[in-house]
Each structure stands twice: as structure tokens, then as C-alpha cells.
Design a protein around this motif. Structure first.
Motif, PDB file in Angstrom:
ATOM      1  N   LEU A  20      24.625  -1.867  32.511  1.00 11.19           N
ATOM      2  CA  LEU A  20      23.694  -0.829  32.053  1.00 11.19           C
ATOM      3  C   LEU A  20      22.828  -1.328  30.899  1.00 11.19           C
ATOM      4  O   LEU A  20      21.649  -0.980  30.804  1.00 11.19           O
ATOM      5  CB  LEU A  20      24.471   0.412  31.617  1.00 11.19           C
ATOM      6  N   ALA A  21      23.414  -2.139  30.035  1.00  6.59           N
ATOM      7  CA  ALA A  21      22.658  -2.658  28.901  1.00  6.59           C
ATOM      8  C   ALA A  21      21.589  -3.646  29.336  1.00  6.59           C
ATOM      9  O   ALA A  21      20.509  -3.720  28.744  1.00  6.59           O
ATOM     10  CB  ALA A  21      23.602  -3.320  27.895  1.00  6.59           C
ATOM     11  N   ARG A  22      21.854  -4.392  30.397  1.00  5.85           N
ATOM     12  CA  ARG A  22      20.921  -5.414  30.853  1.00  5.85           C
ATOM     13  C   ARG A  22      19.790  -4.845  31.694  1.00  5.85           C
ATOM     14  O   ARG A  22      18.686  -5.387  31.703  1.00  5.85           O
ATOM     15  CB  ARG A  22      21.667  -6.472  31.669  1.00  5.85           C
ATOM     16  N   SER A  23      20.057  -3.769  32.412  1.00  3.70           N
ATOM     17  CA  SER A  23      19.064  -3.245  33.346  1.00  3.70           C
ATOM     18  C   SER A  23      18.837  -1.757  33.099  1.00  3.70           C
ATOM     19  O   SER A  23      19.724  -0.937  33.361  1.00  3.70           O
ATOM     20  CB  SER A  23      19.521  -3.478  34.788  1.00  3.70           C
ATOM     21  N   HIS A  24      17.675  -1.399  32.598  1.00  4.16           N
ATOM     22  CA  HIS A  24      17.337   0.012  32.389  1.00  4.16           C
ATOM     23  C   HIS A  24      17.213   0.733  33.734  1.00  4.16           C
ATOM     24  O   HIS A  24      17.512   1.932  33.829  1.00  4.16           O
ATOM     25  CB  HIS A  24      16.026   0.124  31.600  1.00  4.16           C
ATOM     26  N   GLY A  83      20.579   1.665  34.766  1.00  4.87           N
ATOM     27  CA  GLY A  83      21.012   2.757  33.910  1.00  4.87           C
ATOM     28  C   GLY A  83      20.442   4.097  34.347  1.00  4.87           C
ATOM     29  O   GLY A  83      21.137   5.116  34.336  1.00  4.87           O
ATOM     30  N   MET A  84      19.175   4.101  34.736  1.00  7.64           N
ATOM     31  CA  MET A  84      18.548   5.344  35.194  1.00  7.64           C
ATOM     32  C   MET A  84      19.208   5.861  36.468  1.00  7.64           C
ATOM     33  O   MET A  84      19.344   7.070  36.665  1.00  7.64           O
ATOM     34  CB  MET A  84      17.051   5.110  35.432  1.00  7.64           C
ATOM     35  N   VAL A  85      19.658   4.945  37.323  1.00  5.70           N
ATOM     36  CA  VAL A  85      20.278   5.350  38.587  1.00  5.70           C
ATOM     37  C   VAL A  85      21.715   5.820  38.368  1.00  5.70           C
ATOM     38  O   VAL A  85      22.140   6.854  38.903  1.00  5.70           O
ATOM     39  CB  VAL A  85      20.239   4.190  39.600  1.00  5.70           C
ATOM     40  N   LEU A  86      22.479   5.069  37.576  1.00 11.39           N
ATOM     41  CA  LEU A  86      23.905   5.341  37.458  1.00 11.39           C
ATOM     42  C   LEU A  86      24.259   6.386  36.408  1.00 11.39           C
ATOM     43  O   LEU A  86      25.272   7.080  36.549  1.00 11.39           O
ATOM     44  CB  LEU A  86      24.654   4.036  37.133  1.00 11.39           C
ATOM     45  N   SER A  87      23.458   6.493  35.351  1.00 12.29           N
ATOM     46  CA  SER A  87      23.825   7.366  34.230  1.00 12.29           C
ATOM     47  C   SER A  87      24.095   8.811  34.631  1.00 12.29           C
ATOM     48  O   SER A  87      25.097   9.400  34.190  1.00 12.29           O
ATOM     49  CB  SER A  87      22.730   7.315  33.160  1.00 12.29           C
TER      50      SER A  87
END
Length: 251
Positions: free
Chosen positions: A83-87, A90-94
Motif C-alpha cells: 500500500l505504501a509503494r502503490s497509491h 491503496g485506492m483499490v484495497l483500502s
């Protein structure tokens, strides 16, 4: 001497709590099955440890906690780094991670017990689920908070992405990651107790059910609660010791 002085307020607070507890029992004249006095609880606590009752069930719960914490923290670290490496990731999984965390583990425990039985596997899954979120979030926040100038310095020295992660990002983010693990280890205890409460053959959560519903042994119930609290404090203190060993004393 400094450590002893630091413990004095804790000891004084504990003695004051015991005195207040004893006064409430004496004034209210409560029967033992409603509210036993501190002397009875401590006596039952000692008896249960000496006859092996609490030893056996504490070992079962401890194994569940450690295995569940190991699984949950490992997956949380991996997902947090992703999540830290790919925004975009993060948008998909958060939203799914937040939705999963918002679902009470108490509601999931009976379902997991139905799927995986009342053995060790179900308890490990419950502990891992409850540990995963704080470790993943703390890892994500800590890695995103690393000074970008350090990363640019590594790139200027032609370090690979793996080298930057291992030598710059992880050491800089380690205090934040370990902070999440401190929270996670105490939550793992909660997860193990909930799992045993939902269905088990042994463990401190199972012993709570037996003391409450089958034997009406309220002093044993309180002694088990005291054991759970001591287990949580011990594991938290161990994690603090690991943190001090790795990153030193902060603050």
C-alpha cells in the motif's frame, strides 16, 4: 532505584484498587458467586496455578496468540509495504480493508468456528485477522513518512529498489511498524479469547465459559481474567523490549 521509584505509583494504585474492591464486597455483603473478595480471588488464582489448571489453558492460549500474531503481522507487513509503494493499490484495497476491520470479530468468530472447527486453525485465523489491520496501517503510514530526501540519496547512489527498502525505508519506518505490533500483540490476546469463547476444547476463553456457566466458580472466573490481563501485559512488555533492542529508547 529509578525503576523502583517508577513502580511505586503502580504498586500504590494496585493496593488502593484492592482496598476499594474489598470495601465494596464488605459493605455490600455480596455472596461469592456474585462478587468474591480480592483475597478469595488471589487464593483461587494461586490454587489454580498450583494444580495446573491455569498452566494448561494458558499454554494453549499463548500458542494461539503467538502463531496468530506471527501470521497477522507478516501479512500486515507485506500488505502495508504494498500500500505504501502503490497509491493505486491503496485506492483499490483500502475500502475493503476498512470494511473488513469494521466487521466485529465477535460476529465472525462463530462463523469461523463453524468453517474451521474448534481446533487451533480457527483461533490462528481469528488472531491473524485482528492483528493484521493495525500492523498494515502502521506499516503504510511509517513507510510513507520516510524522508524523501533519503530515498533520493539512495537513488543517486544507484541503489536498487530492494536495497532502498532494506537499508533506508525499513530502518526509518521501524519505530512506527513496531508501534503497530505493540497494539497487535495485545489484540491477538483478545482474538484468542474470542475464538475460544465461540468454540474450543481448551484455553483461557474456554475456562471462562466453564467457570461462568457450568461450575459457577466466580473466583476462578476472576482468576482467569487476571491471568488474561497478566498475559497481555507480559506480551506487550516483551514487544517493548524488542523495540528498545532494535531502535533504542525513544522519548
Amino acid at each position: 532505584m529509578k525503576r523502583l521509584r517508577g513502580l511505586l505509583p503502580v504498586i500504590a494504585g494496585g493496593l488502593a484498587f484492592l482496598a476499594l474492591w474489598a470495601a465494596i464486597v464488605w459493605i455490600g455483603d455480596y455472596p461469592d458467586f456474585i462478587l468474591p473478595g480480592p483475597g478469595q480471588v488471589l487464593g483461587r488464582f494461586a490454587t489454580a496455578w498450583l494444580d495446573g489448571t491455569l498452566v494448561e489453558h494458558t499454554v494453549v492460549t499463548l500458542v494461539e496468540v503467538l502463531l496468530g500474531f506471527a501470521v497477522g503481522a507478516t501479512v500486515g507487513l507485506a500488505v502495508g509495504a504494498l500500500l505504501a509503494r502503490s497509491h493505486r493499490v491503496g485506492m483499490v484495497l483500502s475500502p475493503y480493508l476498512v470494511a473488513a476491520q469494521s466487521t466485529p470479530i465477535l460476529a465472525l468468530a462463530p462463523l469461523l468456528a463453524l468453517w474451521f472447527g474448534d481446533g487451533l486453525l480457527g483461533k490462528i485465523i481469528i488472531c491473524a485477522l485482528i492483528v493484521f489491520f493495525p500492523v498494515a496501517v502502521s506499516t503504510t503510514v511509517a513507510l510513507r513518512g520516510v524522508d524523501r530526501r533519503l530515498i533520493e540519496l539512495g537513488r543517486s547512489l544507484r541503489a536498487t529498489r530492494r536495497q532502498i527498502l532494506a537499508t533506508i525505508e525499513l530502518p526509518a519506518a521501524l519505530p512506527g511498524i513496531l508501534g503497530g505490533m505493540r497494539v497487535g500483540i495485545t489484540l491477538a490476546v483478545v482474538g484468542a479469547i474470542i475464538g475460544e469463547w465461540a468454540g474450543a476444547q481448551a484455553g483461557l476463553g474456554w475456562l471462562l465459559n466453564i467457570a461462568r456457566a457450568s461450575t459457577f466458580d466466580t473466583p476462578l472466573l476472576f482468576a482467569t481474567l487476571l491471568t488474561i490481563a497478566l498475559l497481555g501485559v507480559t506480551l506487550y512488555s516483551a514487544m517493548v523490549a524488542v523495540e528498545r533492542r532494535l531502535v533504542g529508547v525513544r522519548g
